[in-house]
Design a protein around this motif. Structure first.
Motif, mmCIF file in Angstrom:
data_model
loop_
_atom_site.group_PDB
_atom_site.id
_atom_site.type_symbol
_atom_site.label_atom_id
_atom_site.label_comp_id
_atom_site.label_asym_id
_atom_site.label_seq_id
_atom_site.Cartn_x
_atom_site.Cartn_y
_atom_site.Cartn_z
ATOM 1 N N ILE A 41 -63.712 -5.839 -70.701
ATOM 2 C CA ILE A 41 -64.392 -5.138 -69.619
ATOM 3 C C ILE A 41 -63.726 -3.778 -69.460
ATOM 4 C CG2 ILE A 41 -64.981 -5.129 -67.167
ATOM 5 C CD1 ILE A 41 -64.671 -8.179 -67.188
ATOM 6 N N ILE A 42 -64.520 -2.718 -69.505
ATOM 7 C CA ILE A 42 -64.019 -1.373 -69.240
ATOM 8 C C ILE A 42 -64.629 -0.931 -67.923
ATOM 9 C CG2 ILE A 42 -63.808 0.992 -70.074
ATOM 10 C CD1 ILE A 42 -64.402 -0.069 -72.892
ATOM 11 N N ALA A 43 -63.807 -0.811 -66.889
ATOM 12 C CA ALA A 43 -64.287 -0.481 -65.549
ATOM 13 C C ALA A 43 -63.890 0.943 -65.185
ATOM 14 C CB ALA A 43 -63.726 -1.465 -64.526
ATOM 15 N N CYS A 44 -64.908 1.789 -64.967
ATOM 16 C CA CYS A 44 -64.654 3.196 -64.628
ATOM 17 C C CYS A 44 -64.638 3.417 -63.119
ATOM 18 C CB CYS A 44 -65.706 4.082 -65.280
ATOM 19 S SG CYS A 44 -65.672 4.059 -67.066
ATOM 20 N N GLU A 45 -64.225 2.435 -62.378
ATOM 21 C CA GLU A 45 -64.085 2.577 -60.937
ATOM 22 C C GLU A 45 -63.282 1.392 -60.418
ATOM 23 O OE1 GLU A 45 -68.068 2.339 -59.345
ATOM 24 O OE2 GLU A 45 -67.829 0.229 -58.896
ATOM 25 N N PHE A 76 -61.194 8.748 -70.044
ATOM 26 C CA PHE A 76 -62.274 8.082 -70.785
ATOM 27 C C PHE A 76 -62.605 8.939 -72.004
ATOM 28 C CE2 PHE A 76 -66.500 6.530 -71.784
ATOM 29 C CZ PHE A 76 -66.375 5.175 -71.572
ATOM 30 N N THR A 77 -61.960 8.678 -73.089
ATOM 31 C CA THR A 77 -62.063 9.491 -74.298
ATOM 32 C C THR A 77 -62.300 8.615 -75.518
ATOM 33 O OG1 THR A 77 -59.688 9.386 -74.717
ATOM 34 C CG2 THR A 77 -60.472 11.211 -73.329
ATOM 35 N N ALA A 78 -62.621 9.265 -76.615
ATOM 36 C CA ALA A 78 -62.812 8.545 -77.869
ATOM 37 C C ALA A 78 -61.524 7.851 -78.305
ATOM 38 C CB ALA A 78 -63.294 9.508 -78.952
ATOM 39 N N ASN A 94 -69.681 4.292 -63.360
ATOM 40 C CA ASN A 94 -70.278 4.892 -62.165
ATOM 41 C C ASN A 94 -70.421 6.381 -62.403
ATOM 42 O OD1 ASN A 94 -67.712 5.891 -61.951
ATOM 43 N ND2 ASN A 94 -67.337 5.148 -59.879
ATOM 44 N N CYS A 95 -70.426 7.179 -61.347
ATOM 45 C CA CYS A 95 -70.645 8.617 -61.493
ATOM 46 C C CYS A 95 -69.403 9.357 -61.970
ATOM 47 C CB CYS A 95 -71.114 9.211 -60.165
ATOM 48 S SG CYS A 95 -72.728 8.593 -59.652
ATOM 49 N N MET A 96 -68.290 8.645 -62.172
ATOM 50 C CA MET A 96 -67.091 9.320 -62.680
ATOM 51 C C MET A 96 -67.401 9.995 -64.008
ATOM 52 S SD MET A 96 -63.488 7.708 -64.028
ATOM 53 C CE MET A 96 -63.011 6.922 -62.496
ATOM 54 N N VAL A 97 -68.073 9.267 -64.891
ATOM 55 C CA VAL A 97 -68.484 9.794 -66.181
ATOM 56 C C VAL A 97 -69.993 9.620 -66.275
ATOM 57 C CG1 VAL A 97 -68.172 9.679 -68.675
ATOM 58 C CG2 VAL A 97 -66.288 9.020 -67.164
ATOM 59 N N GLU A 131 -72.520 11.818 -70.874
ATOM 60 C CA GLU A 131 -71.167 11.993 -71.415
ATOM 61 C C GLU A 131 -70.696 10.744 -72.154
ATOM 62 O OE1 GLU A 131 -68.888 15.060 -68.458
ATOM 63 O OE2 GLU A 131 -69.492 13.136 -67.597
ATOM 64 N N VAL A 132 -71.007 9.589 -71.588
ATOM 65 C CA VAL A 132 -70.627 8.340 -72.246
ATOM 66 C C VAL A 132 -71.288 8.236 -73.615
ATOM 67 C CG1 VAL A 132 -70.783 5.824 -72.149
ATOM 68 C CG2 VAL A 132 -70.198 7.105 -70.095
ATOM 69 N N LEU A 133 -72.567 8.572 -73.675
ATOM 70 C CA LEU A 133 -73.302 8.452 -74.934
ATOM 71 C C LEU A 133 -72.863 9.492 -75.964
ATOM 72 C CD1 LEU A 133 -76.901 7.790 -73.551
ATOM 73 C CD2 LEU A 133 -75.235 6.125 -74.378
ATOM 74 N N ASP A 134 -72.284 10.594 -75.477
ATOM 75 C CA ASP A 134 -71.831 11.651 -76.393
ATOM 76 C C ASP A 134 -70.451 11.379 -76.995
ATOM 77 O OD1 ASP A 134 -74.114 13.143 -76.197
ATOM 78 O OD2 ASP A 134 -73.366 14.472 -74.626
ATOM 79 N N ILE A 135 -69.712 10.440 -76.411
ATOM 80 C CA ILE A 135 -68.380 10.134 -76.924
ATOM 81 C C ILE A 135 -68.485 9.439 -78.278
ATOM 82 C CG2 ILE A 135 -66.348 8.669 -76.533
ATOM 83 C CD1 ILE A 135 -66.583 9.219 -73.589
ATOM 84 N N ASP A 136 -67.553 9.755 -79.153
ATOM 85 C CA ASP A 136 -67.502 9.082 -80.455
ATOM 86 C C ASP A 136 -66.901 7.688 -80.285
ATOM 87 O OD1 ASP A 136 -68.592 11.199 -81.893
ATOM 88 O OD2 ASP A 136 -66.651 12.182 -82.110
#
Length: 310
Positions: free
Chosen positions: A38-42, A66-68, A88-91, A95-100
């Motif tokens: 689980i990757i939780a951005c909040e 939150f990087t490649a 959530n709105c942090m990223v 932007e998420v879809l653009d990360i490698d």
């Protein structure tokens, strides 16, 4: 290398993402996985509790984290067989879809979680951020529905931006609400009269539910235009729908035809009464309505010329 499925959950804080993920973890598919990450951005109000031995939680404290390379580290350390991404709105989703991502990670579903009780207010105050949550979603889940929830309006707001999305409505007790509201216009009337405020809802419905309108007579209002190359017996009637901001609008157009040449004033608001027939345009997979004009007359522009769904 076998693909690792990634399931993304988007939505504002307290929209129900954590609760939904914890429900998913009880499914056999996740119970049987060797390693679920689980990757939780909040850090929301609902915490992850009693996670199974095969589940690992990674918290993202800052957007810059939150990087490649962060995702690559997860792949190296955990070798996950399934991933649940709580975003959530942090990223932003873009932007998420653009990360490698690691090349074996495969995004298979995006679930947008929305608090139905605050949807209208959020669309009024931060429309672009709200639309960001569901514009790519495979499924949009409206939580906390009750007897006052305007499900048809919620459905239309989503479908305008993301026609392919499936929708679910969940009651406050966690059970599914599968009953849609009644349409605000009488489709059994000799002439189905569409009020200005209902144009957007009707526009979505007529394209999605062709049979209920075929061979019916409708009356609606819009702006008349005849694009270059159109014969004098046909024209378009259109409205603009607000998607996320005044600079981002959707062109809602309807094809009208007549047996005789029709004179129109470009940009004039008109009221059209027409019989509906459906045809299959070349290269299209779904039928489209054509409006055979019975009457057309000039009309006064509505107070708001944009179509809204809230």
């Amino acid at each position: 290398m076998e693909a690792t499925p990634v399931f993304m959950f988007t939505g504002f804080v307290e929209s129900g993402k954590t609760t939904m993920i914890q429900r998913w973890l009880t499914q056999d598919f996740f119970r049987e996985q060797e390693k679920v990450v689980i990757i939780a951005c909040e850090d929301g109000f609902t915490e992850y509790e009693n996670l199974a031995d095969n589940v690992v939680l990674y918290m993202v404290e800052n957007k810059e984290d939150f990087t490649a390379s962060f995702l690559a580290e997860i792949e190296r350390n955990e070798a996950p067989t399934a991933i649940l991404l709580e975003n959530n709105c942090m990223v932003s989703v873009d932007e998420v879809l653009d990360i490698d991502w690691p090349e074996n990670w495969d995004l298979v579903q995006i679930s947008a979680m929305v608090d139905a009780s605050s949807f209208d207010q959020q669309m009024k105050n931060m429309r672009s951020l709200m639309v960001e949550q569901f514009k790519y979603a495979t499924v949009v889940v409206f939580n906390r529905c009750d007897e006052n929830t305007k499900k048809l309006q919620l459905r239309s707001a989503v479908k305008l931006v993301n026609p392919e999305a499936s929708l679910m409505f969940i009651k406050k007790d966690g059970t599914a609400d599968e009953e849609l509201d009644e349409l605000p216009f009488d489709i059994s009337a000799p002439v189905i009269k569409i009020e200005d405020i209902d144009f957007g809802l009707w526009f979505i419905d007529i394209f999605e539910n062709c049979p209920r309108y075929n061979n019916k007579t409708v009356q609606f209002k819009g702006v008349a235009t005849r694009p270059k190359g159109y014969p004098e017996t046909s024209f378009l009637v259109y409205r603009y729908a607000m998607t996320c901001c005044a600079d981002d609008t959707e062109y809602l157009k309807l094809l009208c035809v007549d047996e005789k040449p029709v004179r129109i004033n470009e940009g004039q608001w008109v009221t059209v009464t027409a019989d509906v027939r459906f045809c299959m345009p070349a290269g299209m997979e779904e039928p489209s309505p054509v409006f055979y004009v019975k009457n057309i007359e000039n009309a006064k522009a509505p107070d708001s010329e944009y179509v809204y769904f809230n």
